[in-house]
Structure formats: C-alpha cells, structure tokens
Motif scaffolding. Sequence first.
Motif, mmCIF file in Angstrom:
data_model
loop_
_atom_site.group_PDB
_atom_site.id
_atom_site.type_symbol
_atom_site.label_atom_id
_atom_site.label_comp_id
_atom_site.label_asym_id
_atom_site.label_seq_id
_atom_site.Cartn_x
_atom_site.Cartn_y
_atom_site.Cartn_z
ATOM 1 N N LEU A 108 4.923 6.282 -0.249
ATOM 2 C CA LEU A 108 4.729 5.748 1.101
ATOM 3 C C LEU A 108 3.256 5.398 1.236
ATOM 4 O O LEU A 108 2.395 6.280 1.206
ATOM 5 N N LEU A 109 2.953 4.111 1.353
ATOM 6 C CA LEU A 109 1.577 3.620 1.346
ATOM 7 C C LEU A 109 1.252 2.925 2.666
ATOM 8 O O LEU A 109 1.983 2.044 3.104
ATOM 9 N N ILE A 110 0.138 3.323 3.288
ATOM 10 C CA ILE A 110 -0.301 2.770 4.568
ATOM 11 C C ILE A 110 -1.668 2.118 4.395
ATOM 12 O O ILE A 110 -2.564 2.680 3.757
ATOM 13 N N GLY A 111 -1.839 0.937 4.983
ATOM 14 C CA GLY A 111 -3.096 0.212 4.853
ATOM 15 C C GLY A 111 -3.968 0.290 6.093
ATOM 16 O O GLY A 111 -3.484 0.111 7.213
ATOM 17 N N VAL A 144 -8.043 -0.479 2.534
ATOM 18 C CA VAL A 144 -7.843 0.833 1.911
ATOM 19 C C VAL A 144 -6.366 1.178 1.986
ATOM 20 O O VAL A 144 -5.736 1.011 3.034
ATOM 21 N N VAL A 145 -5.814 1.626 0.890
ATOM 22 C CA VAL A 145 -4.406 2.018 0.828
ATOM 23 C C VAL A 145 -4.334 3.526 0.680
ATOM 24 O O VAL A 145 -4.946 4.105 -0.225
ATOM 25 N N TRP A 146 -3.588 4.163 1.569
ATOM 26 C CA TRP A 146 -3.473 5.618 1.602
ATOM 27 C C TRP A 146 -2.105 6.043 1.109
ATOM 28 O O TRP A 146 -1.080 5.543 1.576
ATOM 29 N N ASP A 147 -2.094 6.982 0.168
ATOM 30 C CA ASP A 147 -0.855 7.553 -0.332
ATOM 31 C C ASP A 147 -0.469 8.710 0.578
ATOM 32 O O ASP A 147 -0.956 9.839 0.430
ATOM 33 N N ILE A 148 0.412 8.446 1.538
ATOM 34 C CA ILE A 148 0.773 9.450 2.535
ATOM 35 C C ILE A 148 1.511 10.625 1.908
ATOM 36 O O ILE A 148 1.323 11.789 2.305
#
Length: 414
Positions: A220-223, A233-237
Amino acid sequence: MLKGNYEPLPQTGMRRGRIGLHCFMTTHRLRTCLTSLFAALLLVACAGPPALRDPVPAALVTSSTIPGYSHIRYWGDDGAAIDARMIDEIAAQQRASGNMATDRYFLSVSGGGSNGAFGAGVLFGWTAAGTRPEFTVVTGISTGSLIAPFAFLGPPYDDSLKAAYTAISGKDIYEKKGLLGIIGSESAADNTPLRRLVERYVTDQMLTDITREHARGRRLLIGTTNLDAERPVVWDIGAIASSKVASRKQLIQNILIASASIPGVFPPINIKVVADGKSYDEMHVDGGTSNQAFLFPSQFSVRQAAKQVGIKRNWTLYVIRNGKVSPEYSAVKPKIMAIVGKSIASLIKTQGIGDLYRMYANAQRDGVKFKAIWIPESFTKVEPEPFDRAFMRDLFHVGYEMGRKGIPWANHPP
C-alpha cells in the motif's frame, strides 16, 4: 541509492468575509478560490515575518531519517530507489504465504477532492459485480490516498469507504477562516475536521489488517510532495504499520492528511526528521502537486524486477481517475483571476491526462495490461458547495452503477 528512511520500497471562495474551499473540490470553482486566496495573500504579505521552522539543508535532504523507522519511503522520481532488497523481500513474502498466483493486479487511485466519491462508488459496485480482484499493489494520491487503504483491504472495508464519501459534508473536512484569521497563518482553512475523520477510520484494527497483508507481499503506497525538495515521496504504509514504533498510527494519519493537503488551502504537515545527527522538519503537502496518479517511477521496470527473482506474472494495471478528461466549456470573464483560475484548472486536468499517458507508456514497455476509467461526460451535475453531500452521493451512484454493470475500462489514455 537514497539513504535513511528514503531507502527503496517496491485543489476558496469568499463569502461574507470568509474563505471557503471551492478549489479543493471541482476545478470549475478554482477561479473563485484563487480570487479569495489572492486577497488573502495580499494581507499575509503585510503581516510580518512567517512562522519559523527548521527545514532540512539541501545537502542533507536525501539522507534524512525518521527516528525508529527504516525502509519506509522512497523518492517517487527515482527508479533506482526500488532495489534488489525490496524486490527480494516481496518475492520471499509471497512465497512464504503461498501468495504465488500468476495473475497480479495493480490499482492506482488519483486525486480529485470530492470527486473521490466516483472512485469509491466504482470499487463498491465492482464488489457487487463479484469481479473485483485482490490488488498486489495499491497507490493513492490526495483524495486517492484516503480511498487507497480501503481499496487495499478489500470488500470488508467497503461500507466504511461508502460512508466516508456519502455520509459527510464540508464541515467534516474543513473549518473556514475569516480573512483576519489567515494573516500570518499557513493556510486559508483549518483541516482539524479532516484530521478527526482520518483518525476515525485509521484505527488499530486497520493497522493490524494492513500489517497482515503487507506480510503476504502486498504493498500500500501513498504519495506526498516534499515541498522544499520539489519532489514526490512514496510511503510504504504497510512497512510503517508493521514496525514496532509507538507513533506508527500517528505517522500514517499524518501521511494521509499531508497527501490531501492542498498548499495554501490546507496547512502542510511537518514531519520531524534527523539528518547528520540534528533534528529538522520536512514540509509535506498534497501528492497531487507532483502527480495526479502514480504506480512506480518511470525508470523502474516491472518486467526486469520479475526476471531478477525468476518469476513469470500476468500483470494488469487499473487506474481510477477521479475527474473528467474531456474539455469543459465555460465563458471566462476578462478579469485576471478568472483567467488565471481557468488556466490552472486546465493545467490540473492536463496533468492528470499526462499521468495517464506516462503510466500507459510504462505499462506498454513492461507488458502490463492497462485499464483506466474516469468520470463520464454524461455526469453534468454542478457542486453548489465544497463537499456537498447530495453531489457526492450522486457521483458515488454513477461510479457504483458502472462497477456493478461491468466497468467500461479504456485500454489506452484519452
């Protein structure tokens, strides 16, 4: 290779002296928004020095870390950021959990403010049709970041997703500020209601469920956008949820709020980091500032990654564009802010279409089937106020019916 936590992982109107959020909703409201913000900025310019902060020095921006975490984010414009370690980790997790199906599905959910009701409806209807797959990777930007966790966790979270887009109104998203209230502040509106909404849904149980699916090799990736660095920036939730750090739920909530925080309308989210042994803060804002939708950096090849671990996959990328892609005529008044507003609205739409083309080109290169959907031209209802409940319910219903009857996916960009 980026260091620290950046190591790799796989849009106001002025009424009775108050500032609203019409630009956060639909682009036809952007002209009013800009007029109000322009007046506000003139006042801010006379208000004295800005609030102090301690930004990361340019030389250290790629080495800043969030204490207690590792491998939780990467630059969204750096294909080399997704390295062998990440690819091997995902493959190992999939093998260990028996998650080795040949067919794999990616989902990218775009920004679009209250237009997110469309995407929520599509997913809800897709479940009703009985054809919605499990997604190996789900990405979200802006309103898409608020949809993405529900989409990632699947049908058990559909009722929460529906409520989040049909049972709320503007008062659940923002509080208006008077013109005097924005002098010297970071934004034209207060996002405290949005924070309460996010906190209501991002619960300990949601984190537990995300952790479980992350361990199965799903992501699940949030930008967001690092505004100082002008980079996505891409965050690995899932990696954050899987950590033992006590602040992990708050960090995830902050990331989702940041991704939906339009600069100047909502306040940015400052995330505390450490670089070269000193504490600083990073300013994160709406991921839509960088991209309207994303999957992986363009330099990263899914085909090459699969070859690295010796697996064969049939991939399909689904993109839900929470907006229209066709031109929308409206006569522009010969006033500077009307002209600027219409131009920016057009720019946002064009950016969204450009992102579709970028993702399509990458999919073609890597042998990934491409399928996209967007709000149809036939939906002509105009939103009277930001996050109007009746508008969102109507748009949700449009998406739902499309999902239930069989989504008319486009196999190429418009």
